[in-house]
Design a protein around this motif. Structure first.
Motif, PDB file in Angstrom:
ATOM      1  N   ALA A 115       0.837  -1.206   0.000  1.00  0.00           N
ATOM      2  CA  ALA A 115       0.000   0.000   0.000  1.00  0.00           C
ATOM      3  C   ALA A 115       0.868   1.252   0.000  1.00  0.00           C
ATOM      4  O   ALA A 115       0.626   2.198  -0.751  1.00  0.00           O
ATOM      5  CB  ALA A 115      -0.921  -0.005   1.219  1.00  0.00           C
ATOM      6  N   VAL A 116       1.914   1.242   0.829  1.00  0.00           N
ATOM      7  CA  VAL A 116       2.785   2.418   0.916  1.00  0.00           C
ATOM      8  C   VAL A 116       3.533   2.624  -0.397  1.00  0.00           C
ATOM      9  O   VAL A 116       3.647   3.747  -0.901  1.00  0.00           O
ATOM     10  CB  VAL A 116       3.804   2.264   2.071  1.00  0.00           C
ATOM     11  CG1 VAL A 116       4.716   3.463   2.142  1.00  0.00           C
ATOM     12  CG2 VAL A 116       3.090   2.055   3.389  1.00  0.00           C
ATOM     13  N   VAL A 117       4.025   1.523  -0.948  1.00  0.00           N
ATOM     14  CA  VAL A 117       4.846   1.623  -2.157  1.00  0.00           C
ATOM     15  C   VAL A 117       4.008   2.037  -3.362  1.00  0.00           C
ATOM     16  O   VAL A 117       4.408   2.905  -4.141  1.00  0.00           O
ATOM     17  CB  VAL A 117       5.558   0.284  -2.413  1.00  0.00           C
ATOM     18  CG1 VAL A 117       6.208   0.270  -3.764  1.00  0.00           C
ATOM     19  CG2 VAL A 117       6.599   0.043  -1.337  1.00  0.00           C
ATOM     20  N   ILE A 118       2.814   1.459  -3.496  1.00  0.00           N
ATOM     21  CA  ILE A 118       1.931   1.879  -4.589  1.00  0.00           C
ATOM     22  C   ILE A 118       1.607   3.357  -4.425  1.00  0.00           C
ATOM     23  O   ILE A 118       1.508   4.096  -5.383  1.00  0.00           O
ATOM     24  CB  ILE A 118       0.625   1.052  -4.608  1.00  0.00           C
ATOM     25  CG1 ILE A 118       0.935  -0.407  -4.951  1.00  0.00           C
ATOM     26  CG2 ILE A 118      -0.361   1.616  -5.610  1.00  0.00           C
ATOM     27  CD1 ILE A 118      -0.273  -1.312  -4.875  1.00  0.00           C
ATOM     28  N   GLY A 119       1.520   3.795  -3.184  1.00  0.00           N
ATOM     29  CA  GLY A 119       1.197   5.190  -2.902  1.00  0.00           C
ATOM     30  C   GLY A 119       2.381   6.131  -3.058  1.00  0.00           C
ATOM     31  O   GLY A 119       2.301   7.288  -2.668  1.00  0.00           O
ATOM     32  N   GLY A 120       3.490   5.665  -3.596  1.00  0.00           N
ATOM     33  CA  GLY A 120       4.594   6.579  -3.882  1.00  0.00           C
ATOM     34  C   GLY A 120       5.681   6.602  -2.833  1.00  0.00           C
ATOM     35  O   GLY A 120       6.610   7.399  -2.926  1.00  0.00           O
ATOM     36  N   GLY A 121       5.604   5.751  -1.810  1.00  0.00           N
ATOM     37  CA  GLY A 121       6.679   5.691  -0.828  1.00  0.00           C
ATOM     38  C   GLY A 121       7.914   5.050  -1.438  1.00  0.00           C
ATOM     39  O   GLY A 121       7.798   4.165  -2.272  1.00  0.00           O
ATOM     40  N   SER A 122       9.095   5.546  -1.037  1.00  0.00           N
ATOM     41  CA  SER A 122      10.323   4.998  -1.587  1.00  0.00           C
ATOM     42  C   SER A 122      11.032   4.169  -0.532  1.00  0.00           C
ATOM     43  O   SER A 122      11.251   4.634   0.577  1.00  0.00           O
ATOM     44  CB  SER A 122      11.240   6.128  -2.056  1.00  0.00           C
ATOM     45  OG  SER A 122      12.558   5.644  -2.146  1.00  0.00           O
ATOM     46  N   LEU A 123      11.395   2.928  -0.884  1.00  0.00           N
ATOM     47  CA  LEU A 123      12.044   2.062   0.097  1.00  0.00           C
ATOM     48  C   LEU A 123      13.447   2.553   0.438  1.00  0.00           C
ATOM     49  O   LEU A 123      14.043   2.095   1.396  1.00  0.00           O
ATOM     50  CB  LEU A 123      12.098   0.621  -0.418  1.00  0.00           C
ATOM     51  CG  LEU A 123      10.758  -0.105  -0.405  1.00  0.00           C
ATOM     52  CD1 LEU A 123      10.931  -1.556  -0.770  1.00  0.00           C
ATOM     53  CD2 LEU A 123      10.087  -0.004   0.968  1.00  0.00           C
TER      54      LEU A 123
ATOM     55  N   ILE B  96      -6.482   1.262  -3.915  1.00  0.00           N
ATOM     56  CA  ILE B  96      -6.290   0.582  -5.207  1.00  0.00           C
ATOM     57  C   ILE B  96      -6.358  -0.932  -5.021  1.00  0.00           C
ATOM     58  O   ILE B  96      -7.058  -1.632  -5.756  1.00  0.00           O
ATOM     59  CB  ILE B  96      -4.920   0.983  -5.813  1.00  0.00           C
ATOM     60  CG1 ILE B  96      -4.972   2.431  -6.290  1.00  0.00           C
ATOM     61  CG2 ILE B  96      -4.556   0.066  -6.979  1.00  0.00           C
ATOM     62  CD1 ILE B  96      -3.627   2.985  -6.710  1.00  0.00           C
ATOM     63  N   MET B  97      -5.662  -1.421  -3.994  1.00  0.00           N
ATOM     64  CA  MET B  97      -5.661  -2.867  -3.773  1.00  0.00           C
ATOM     65  C   MET B  97      -7.054  -3.379  -3.469  1.00  0.00           C
ATOM     66  O   MET B  97      -7.477  -4.423  -3.968  1.00  0.00           O
ATOM     67  CB  MET B  97      -4.706  -3.212  -2.629  1.00  0.00           C
ATOM     68  CG  MET B  97      -3.257  -2.964  -2.992  1.00  0.00           C
ATOM     69  SD  MET B  97      -2.138  -3.860  -1.935  1.00  0.00           S
ATOM     70  CE  MET B  97      -2.439  -3.077  -0.384  1.00  0.00           C
ATOM     71  N   ALA B  98      -7.807  -2.622  -2.632  1.00  0.00           N
ATOM     72  CA  ALA B  98      -9.142  -3.064  -2.242  1.00  0.00           C
ATOM     73  C   ALA B  98     -10.092  -3.042  -3.437  1.00  0.00           C
ATOM     74  O   ALA B  98     -10.911  -3.948  -3.612  1.00  0.00           O
ATOM     75  CB  ALA B  98      -9.671  -2.179  -1.123  1.00  0.00           C
ATOM     76  N   VAL B  99      -9.972  -2.008  -4.270  1.00  0.00           N
ATOM     77  CA  VAL B  99     -10.869  -1.908  -5.437  1.00  0.00           C
ATOM     78  C   VAL B  99     -10.608  -3.062  -6.388  1.00  0.00           C
ATOM     79  O   VAL B  99     -11.542  -3.660  -6.935  1.00  0.00           O
ATOM     80  CB  VAL B  99     -10.656  -0.552  -6.150  1.00  0.00           C
ATOM     81  CG1 VAL B  99     -11.338  -0.550  -7.508  1.00  0.00           C
ATOM     82  CG2 VAL B  99     -11.199   0.579  -5.294  1.00  0.00           C
ATOM     83  N   ILE B 100      -9.329  -3.394  -6.576  1.00  0.00           N
ATOM     84  CA  ILE B 100      -9.010  -4.511  -7.470  1.00  0.00           C
ATOM     85  C   ILE B 100      -9.620  -5.810  -6.940  1.00  0.00           C
ATOM     86  O   ILE B 100     -10.267  -6.564  -7.680  1.00  0.00           O
ATOM     87  CB  ILE B 100      -7.482  -4.666  -7.616  1.00  0.00           C
ATOM     88  CG1 ILE B 100      -6.924  -3.492  -8.412  1.00  0.00           C
ATOM     89  CG2 ILE B 100      -7.134  -5.970  -8.311  1.00  0.00           C
ATOM     90  CD1 ILE B 100      -5.423  -3.463  -8.450  1.00  0.00           C
TER      91      ILE B 100
END
Lengths: 342, 496
Positions: free
Chosen positions: A276-284, A300-304
């Motif tokens: 969720a964080v990474v899809i949301g633009g977080g950088s590891l 996004i994950m829940a909608v899919i």
């Protein structure tokens, strides 16, 4: 001093606000596309047309609340350049503690407080180990992941704890994430409102508090933070503890959904939280990530998941699509970043 | 005979910014061309075009008389154009040989042909005048200078005809730099063309035959180095005559501000004692590795102190950067990228990280107030930036350095610990930094100024100390030193 250089612009504050939206723009776009896709396919399908209903979105929000709340905490950790692999088992541990407390007839306030404290303590331990042992977060939380799983199993004596719904679980906790009409409050169940409130508060902390600045500083360049006199260990412990508290709330949500405490129910959850964080633009690699982005990522994950179910696609297909989305979202974000830098 | 490389009418723009406008450049085989210009003048963009990293918007490039338009850096390498960057591209865990042959391994049916490789490596090292180099050594164990030789050797294996050196000596010791100059001399003899980018004018005279100056993306002048005076070249660079490279701000030393007694770190410094007075600029000279950086880091409590004392205005602060900041110390790191600045954060954040106190209300930040203060500093130091919210990595090196210095000024530090504050930045910005140091001294602050550029130390400082092997060897008024005596002291002590 010479005045040869042009004066700098003054509307930088509004620019900052635009940036805040800008960095969540990519995930927003993805969310829009995903919703559009399922809405259209749903319309075409026979007996369709339910995807775009208020009721369906309510269901989606309830399904994603647990991951979303834990992902809020993970956002802080990832911005600071860390990672928390133990968040999944900590969710289950908190839920187990809550169930155990209720089963033993603790007043609900104390049981809930114990669940939250469990999350906070788990986070505190992660932060302390990372700071004091100077071992990388990936390894430390890989270890604590199984430790917390073990502790939860000990508490539950390797079974699932089921407090009696009628007498031991308070009404509000049962209804926390219920979509029944009586449980709604301004169209959404209390738990979703609570999650949104926490998100708002966290966004404010990250953006407007001194601690928030330090979180970004740590993730962007830890050496600089040290050189500027920022207490690196203390701030790390604080931020992992904060993340742990969010995980504790997620544990309460999980209990409310399952109405039981199952020590193994959190296995694999950490990957969805990180996703969720990474899809949301977080950088590891740290320094980047926003609350708005994380919420969008979770959505996004829940909608899919919901869309696929309505289309009658089975679980394996959902997994594949989700994986593709993760890679696509991050790739897209990187391309966008590069263009902004160039 | 045609020029080895001829670039004509090269133009390049990024969005609304014109990076290069109608630039011409010519390099002859067996000669070295010095490419000179302030930071942001377009040198790196031009070299990126030459090395195939960016395509030019307009213009023509001819390599040995043939049209040359590399699609990417690899194509440029195959065509015989190699770049030696400041940050070396080596795999530290691989051996010298493996690094030199990386990507061009000699093989037989997929198996490494060690014998053929070794022959090739030996031939290349011979050509560079380093036949004594052991090819089995792990690269991480080499000095920076030796690593550079490996990098050059790799270029030669690719049959490079034109080699570009980007600030090659910035992290080299004097001795390694001398060896590099010899290598470049050999490359010229064997017919390679060289493009040499550097800020050190005297070094350029050592190495190069011709010069070309870029200013604001255009060619400002070019010619033979033999007849060109330093004044002339500098005036081409900055576009105005620099009557003083080292602006002086009158200041008089007062009482003792910072005193170190017998300060020893893990390996260096060793038993360093010195007094820095109010209104004084104290320079510290020495070779790379002499322990100057470590001394500053010990004073700022970034490195552990084994014995000895640090007192600021007769008060001994505890050993953490925070306590040192509170005691009035301010530190500018030599490593801007790795340590000095958080590259992905804003100017405002970087400038105020060490002192957020004034903008703090119950843990919240007063952003409007902070932005006003930051804007004030941006104007005072003439930092070229879009806004206080601009990310550090969007700024040029000189402007980044100004932000790092603005941080310690904003922090209202009494003692400025500056580690190589002028390294890798252009002449104009250097002059501004010297002036800032002078103004700080005039305001009663003390400045501890570490530099490898002896000329600037002698011009700017009141006193200069020389370090070697972690020890402070001598400390005298600047007027009593010459560049030769400083170097002699640094080297002599190194040998004993």
């Amino acid at each position: 001093m010479s005045n040869a250089f042009p004066p700098i612009e003054t509307e930088s504050l509004s620019r900052g606000r635009l940036n805040l939206l800008g960095s969540a723009l990519g995930p927003f776009l993805t969310l829009g596309i995903v919703i559009l896709f399922f809405a259209v396919t749903d319309q075409i399908r026979e007996n369709g047309g339910t995807f775009l209903s208020q009721r369906n979105f309510r269901t989606i929000s309830v399904q994603t609340a647990t991951v979303a709340v834990a992902a809020l905490g993970m956002t802080v950790v990832i911005i600071a350049g860390g990672i928390d692999l133990s968040s999944g088992t900590t969710v289950a541990l908190s839920a187990t503690v809550l169930a155990w407390g209720l089963k033993h007839n603790w007043p609900w306030a104390i049981a809930v407080a114990a669940a939250l404290a469990t999350g906070g303590l788990a986070g505190f331990l992660n932060g302390a180990l990372i700071s004091l042992l100077r071992v990388v977060p990936f390894i430390v939380t890989l270890g604590t992941m199984t430790i917390y799983l073990g502790v939860a199993k000990m508490i539950a004596e390797e079974t699932t704890i089921r407090p009696d719904q009628a007498t031991q679980v308070p009404h509000w906790l049962q209804e926390l994430l219920s979509t029944r009409n009586e449980a709604l409050w301004l169209g959404l169940p209390l738990g979703v409102w609570l999650a949104l409130g926490l998100a708002l508060a966290l966004a404010a902390v990250l953006r407007y508090s001194v601690f928030g600045r330090y979180v970004y500083a740590l993730g962007s360049n830890e050496s600089t933070a040290r050189l500027c006199g920022i207490n690196v260990p203390a701030n790390k412990i604080a931020l992992y503890t904060l993340a742990g508290l969010f995980v504790g709330v997620a544990g309460m949500y999980q209990f409310s959904r399952l109405s039981s405490g199952n020590p193994t129910s959190g296995l694999g959850l950490e990957l969805r939280i990180i996703a969720a964080v990474v899809i949301g633009g977080g950088s590891l690699s740290g320094g980047r990530g926003t609350v708005l982005g994380t919420l969008t990522g979770a959505a996004i994950m829940a909608v899919i998941a919901s869309g696929c179910t309505q289309l009658g696609l089975n679980n394996p297909v959902q997994d594949v699509i989700l994986g593709v989305i993760i890679i696509a979202a991050v790739t897209l974000d990187q391309v966008r970043q590069r263009r902004m830098a160039g | 005979m045609p020029a080895l490389l001829r670039m004509t009418g090269i133009s390049k723009r990024f969005g609304a910014t014109v990076a290069l406008r109608d630039v011409a450049l010519e390099v002859h085989a067996g000669q070295a061309l010095a490419l000179i210009g302030e930071n942001g003048a377009g040198k790196s963009t031009l070299m990126k075009i030459l090395s195939g990293a960016h395509p030019p918007d307009a213009g023509e490039m001819l390599l040995s008389g043939e049209r040359y338009r590399p699609a990417n850096p690899h194509a440029a390498r195959l065509a015989g154009v190699a770049m030696i960057y400041q940050e070396l591209n080596l795999a530290p865990d691989l051996s010298v040989e493996d690094n030199i042959m990386l990507g061009q391994e000699r093989q037989r049916l997929g198996w490494l042909d060690r014998r053929a490789q070794r022959r090739k490596v030996a031939a290349v090292l011979e050509r560079l005048g380093h036949p004594d180099f052991s090819p089995e050594t792990e690269v991480r164990r080499l000095s920076v200078g030796a690593k550079q030789v490996v990098e050059i050797a790799r270029a030669l294996v690719m049959e490079a005809r034109l080699i570009v050196f980007d600030e090659p000596t910035s992290s080299l010791t004097q001795a390694d730099a001398q060896r590099l100059f010899e290598v470049i001399g050999r490359l010229k003899q064997s017919g390679c063309g060289i493009v040499y980018i550097s800020h050190f004018l005297e070094e350029i005279r050592n190495v190069c035959d011709r010069y070309a100056v870029l200013r604001d993306g255009s060619t400002a002048g070019s010619g033979d180095l033999a007849g060109a005076s330093e004044q002339h070249i500098v005036s081409l660079m900055v576009g105005r005559t620099v009557d003083e490279l080292f602006p002086q701000v009158p200041h008089t030393p007062g009482g003792v501000l910072l005193s170190l007694t017998g300060l020893s770190g893990r390996e260096s410094p060793r038993e360093v004692s010195l007094n820095l007075r109010r209104g004084e600029i104290l320079g510290i000279a020495g070779l790379v590795g002499a322990g100057r950086t470590e001394l500053l880091r010990c004073v700022f409590a970034l490195d552990p102190v084994r014995s000895g004392q640090v007192r600021v205005a007769n008060y001994a602060p505890s050993a953490s950067p925070r306590a040192r900041i509170d005691a009035g110390l301010g530190f500018v790191s030599e490593d801007r990228k790795g340590e000095g600045l958080a590259q992905s954060r804003s100017i405002a954040d970087n400038m105020t990280y060490s002192r957020l106190g004034p903008y703090r209300r119950w843990g919240w930040l007063a952003l409007r107030q902070r932005n006003a203060a930051v804007r004030n500093w941006i104007n005072r130091l003439s930092i070229k930036a879009r806004s206080p919210e601009a990310e550090i990595q969007t700024l040029s090196g000189g402007n980044q350095q100004k932000v790092a210095i603005a941080r310690v000024l904003h922090q209202e530090a009494d003692v400025l610990l500056l580690d190589e504050p002028t390294r890798g930045i252009d002449v104009g910005t250097k002059a501004e930094i010297y002036r800032l140091m002078g103004e700080s001294a005039a305001a009663g602050k003390g400045v501890l100024f570490v530099s490898s550029y002896v000329t600037e130390l002698l011009a700017v400082c009141d006193r200069v100390a020389v370090m070697s092997r972690g020890r402070l060897r001598a400390i005298r008024p600047a007027a009593e030193w010459t560049e030769e005596t400083v170097m002699a002291c640094a080297i002599a002590a190194e040998r004993t």
